[in-house]
Design an enzyme around this catalytic site. Sequence first.
Site, PDB file in Angstrom:
ATOM      1  N   GLN A   1       0.062   3.479   1.595  1.00  0.00           N
ATOM      2  CA  GLN A   1       1.464   4.154   1.624  1.00  0.00           C
ATOM      3  C   GLN A   1       1.415   5.353   2.532  1.00  0.00           C
ATOM      4  O   GLN A   1       2.126   5.617   3.357  1.00  0.00           O
ATOM      5  CB  GLN A   1       1.888   4.311   0.392  1.00  0.00           C
ATOM      6  CG  GLN A   1       2.428   2.984  -0.279  1.00  0.00           C
ATOM      7  CD  GLN A   1       3.153   3.259  -1.801  1.00  0.00           C
ATOM      8  OE1 GLN A   1       3.374   4.527  -2.177  1.00  0.00           O
ATOM      9  NE2 GLN A   1       3.442   2.421  -2.254  1.00  0.00           N
TER      10      GLN A   1
ATOM     11  N   ASP B   1      -2.888  -2.838  -7.830  1.00  0.00           N
ATOM     12  CA  ASP B   1      -1.518  -3.242  -8.539  1.00  0.00           C
ATOM     13  C   ASP B   1      -2.004  -4.677  -9.139  1.00  0.00           C
ATOM     14  O   ASP B   1      -0.898  -4.957 -10.249  1.00  0.00           O
ATOM     15  CB  ASP B   1      -0.555  -3.618  -7.306  1.00  0.00           C
ATOM     16  CG  ASP B   1      -0.205  -2.543  -6.736  1.00  0.00           C
ATOM     17  OD1 ASP B   1       0.107  -1.433  -7.251  1.00  0.00           O
ATOM     18  OD2 ASP B   1       0.515  -2.719  -5.716  1.00  0.00           O
TER      19      ASP B   1
ATOM     20  N   GLY C   1       8.503   3.036  -4.745  1.00  0.00           N
ATOM     21  CA  GLY C   1       7.585   3.960  -4.277  1.00  0.00           C
ATOM     22  C   GLY C   1       7.283   3.730  -2.646  1.00  0.00           C
ATOM     23  O   GLY C   1       7.148   4.649  -1.694  1.00  0.00           O
TER      24      GLY C   1
ATOM     25  N   LYS D   1       5.475  -8.503  -0.672  1.00  0.00           N
ATOM     26  CA  LYS D   1       6.436  -7.073  -0.710  1.00  0.00           C
ATOM     27  C   LYS D   1       6.033  -6.340   0.142  1.00  0.00           C
ATOM     28  O   LYS D   1       6.998  -5.718   0.917  1.00  0.00           O
ATOM     29  CB  LYS D   1       6.387  -6.636  -2.170  1.00  0.00           C
ATOM     30  CG  LYS D   1       7.269  -5.558  -2.426  1.00  0.00           C
ATOM     31  CD  LYS D   1       7.843  -4.911  -3.688  1.00  0.00           C
ATOM     32  CE  LYS D   1       6.712  -4.448  -4.312  1.00  0.00           C
ATOM     33  NZ  LYS D   1       6.954  -3.755  -5.687  1.00  0.00           N
ATOM     34  N   SER D   2       4.735  -6.046   0.544  1.00  0.00           N
ATOM     35  CA  SER D   2       4.431  -4.921   1.408  1.00  0.00           C
ATOM     36  C   SER D   2       4.722  -5.523   2.788  1.00  0.00           C
ATOM     37  O   SER D   2       5.397  -4.751   3.490  1.00  0.00           O
ATOM     38  CB  SER D   2       2.676  -4.723   1.516  1.00  0.00           C
ATOM     39  OG  SER D   2       2.257  -4.329   0.018  1.00  0.00           O
TER      40      SER D   2
ATOM     41  N   LYS E   1       1.410   5.254 -11.091  1.00  0.00           N
ATOM     42  CA  LYS E   1       1.976   4.302 -10.516  1.00  0.00           C
ATOM     43  C   LYS E   1       3.586   4.357 -11.334  1.00  0.00           C
ATOM     44  O   LYS E   1       4.068   5.521 -11.844  1.00  0.00           O
ATOM     45  CB  LYS E   1       1.310   3.003 -10.890  1.00  0.00           C
ATOM     46  CG  LYS E   1       0.089   2.833 -10.263  1.00  0.00           C
ATOM     47  CD  LYS E   1       0.398   2.478  -8.738  1.00  0.00           C
ATOM     48  CE  LYS E   1      -0.794   1.996  -7.723  1.00  0.00           C
ATOM     49  NZ  LYS E   1      -0.304   1.733  -6.370  1.00  0.00           N
TER      50      LYS E   1
ATOM     51  N   ARG F   1       7.608  -3.797   5.564  1.00  0.00           N
ATOM     52  CA  ARG F   1       7.173  -3.402   6.828  1.00  0.00           C
ATOM     53  C   ARG F   1       8.069  -4.114   7.992  1.00  0.00           C
ATOM     54  O   ARG F   1       8.272  -3.680   9.007  1.00  0.00           O
ATOM     55  CB  ARG F   1       5.680  -3.670   7.148  1.00  0.00           C
ATOM     56  CG  ARG F   1       4.900  -2.505   6.434  1.00  0.00           C
ATOM     57  CD  ARG F   1       3.504  -2.635   5.917  1.00  0.00           C
ATOM     58  NE  ARG F   1       2.944  -1.684   5.806  1.00  0.00           N
ATOM     59  CZ  ARG F   1       2.729  -1.435   4.218  1.00  0.00           C
ATOM     60  NH1 ARG F   1       3.543  -1.999   3.501  1.00  0.00           N
ATOM     61  NH2 ARG F   1       1.819  -0.430   3.893  1.00  0.00           N
TER      62      ARG F   1
ATOM     63  N   ARG G   1       7.269  10.105 -10.072  1.00  0.00           N
ATOM     64  CA  ARG G   1       6.164   9.585  -9.278  1.00  0.00           C
ATOM     65  C   ARG G   1       5.844  10.691  -8.130  1.00  0.00           C
ATOM     66  O   ARG G   1       6.833  11.167  -7.513  1.00  0.00           O
ATOM     67  CB  ARG G   1       6.290   8.258  -8.631  1.00  0.00           C
ATOM     68  CG  ARG G   1       6.326   7.060  -9.685  1.00  0.00           C
ATOM     69  CD  ARG G   1       6.432   5.833  -8.937  1.00  0.00           C
ATOM     70  NE  ARG G   1       5.062   5.359  -8.325  1.00  0.00           N
ATOM     71  CZ  ARG G   1       4.969   4.249  -7.613  1.00  0.00           C
ATOM     72  NH1 ARG G   1       5.869   3.592  -7.408  1.00  0.00           N
ATOM     73  NH2 ARG G   1       3.998   4.052  -7.038  1.00  0.00           N
TER      74      ARG G   1
END
Length: 449
Positions: free
Chosen positions: A183, A333, A108, A36-37, A360, A41, A136
């Site tokens: 982040q 996570d 987020g 996902k990260s 979170k 990006r 958040r």
Amino acid sequence: MGAVKAQAIYGYAFVTSHRFSSRGPLTGRIRVPGDKSISHRSLMFGALAVGRSRISGLLEGEDVLATAAALRAMGAKIEKDGDDWVVDGVGVGTLLQPQQALDMGNSGTSTRLLMGLVASHGITATFTGDASLSKRPMGRVIDPLSTMGASFTPSPGGTLPLVMQGLQPAVPISYRLPVASAQVKSAVLLAGLNTPGTTTVIEPVPTRDHTERMLRGFGVDVQVEEQDGERIIKLTGPCDLQPCDITVPGDPSSAAFFAVAASIVPDSDLVIENVGLNPTRDGIFRVLRQMGASIDYLDEREVGGEPVADLRVRYAQLKGIEVDPAIAPSMIDEFPVLFVAGALAEGATVTTGLEELRVKESDRLAAMAAALKLAGADIEERDDGLVIRGSGGKALPGGGPVTTHLDHRIAMSMAVAGLASEAGVEVDSTEPIATSFPNFTALLAEAAS
């Protein structure tokens, strides 16, 4: 794998609960969705390049699709082409004013990184999100971006919805992270891409480095050095990004659920293919090995600058350990599913230094303590972590419904707990799983069939 029923909670008319139960060992070969990260990006950097980038293996969960929709609203052309995605970028400095609010859903990562992009462009953007995301804190990103010249009209407490106005040209800064956050680091570096001068981020504790690695792949000169135990990351803007083709490795956070499941369900022997093993992300596998898990790395290789391997995971009797808090940034996570592993281990698993988990998608310490207790585990909640006194390999009694708080990792972690329980574990909602792992339930059924 269990019964499904609809109910009304959290103000939503249709929420699907599900009971996850034991169906025998997990075997065969599976492939989890893309990281996902890296997916977030790859879309963002493709949108900032001039020309076409092609992405293979993009995670098509709701969080990543929220990023794609926001980038389209700011001028990038993003569409699916067969199994791949293509991005025709607009270039650094030329993002367009979005004509409507950017709905970040539950993401987020999308919110904080896109704030970084907007901060150094002369545009105004409104960020909104779902009920969970709107709770958040955004102050940790607002602070450095305000120093660079962006202005914000936030709600009390710095939460969504908020309106931000970028500044072009923005002001380069040297920023020391007050808390370990990839982040926040990435937001500042992304703002720096369109900021004249050198933008510097100082990390007292290293965090995941996907931003630095991928920016280099897009042709940006990112300097990283170690000094007195700290990481110092610098880039000098404005930068030109070159389009490139990206292959997204499998998400280690997604693989972690199956690694724990295969470790705690007797007779399991499962291969999880194409898992990203970036050293800033592989903490869960290192900790599981310390607990006695049987995890072998097969066909280790490099894909798009990221280390990758196939993981062979076999059932093993886990032993409780005291988890070094220094490893937390590399698996922040994955702690919810580690708590499940601890619940089936022999002896106590002690975690500390996890205050970050309280902010979170939910308060994950409180949520997992309550959920595991409901399933029959012996849990002690502390301010900065949990103490889990394991069952010694004996199946948990099970129960539920456990409250997920619309948090995908709570839902998936308790699904794994259900596989190692006598009566199964019912989670109150499976909807949040779609934000990060749309085919989780189907893949779990495939591995256990």
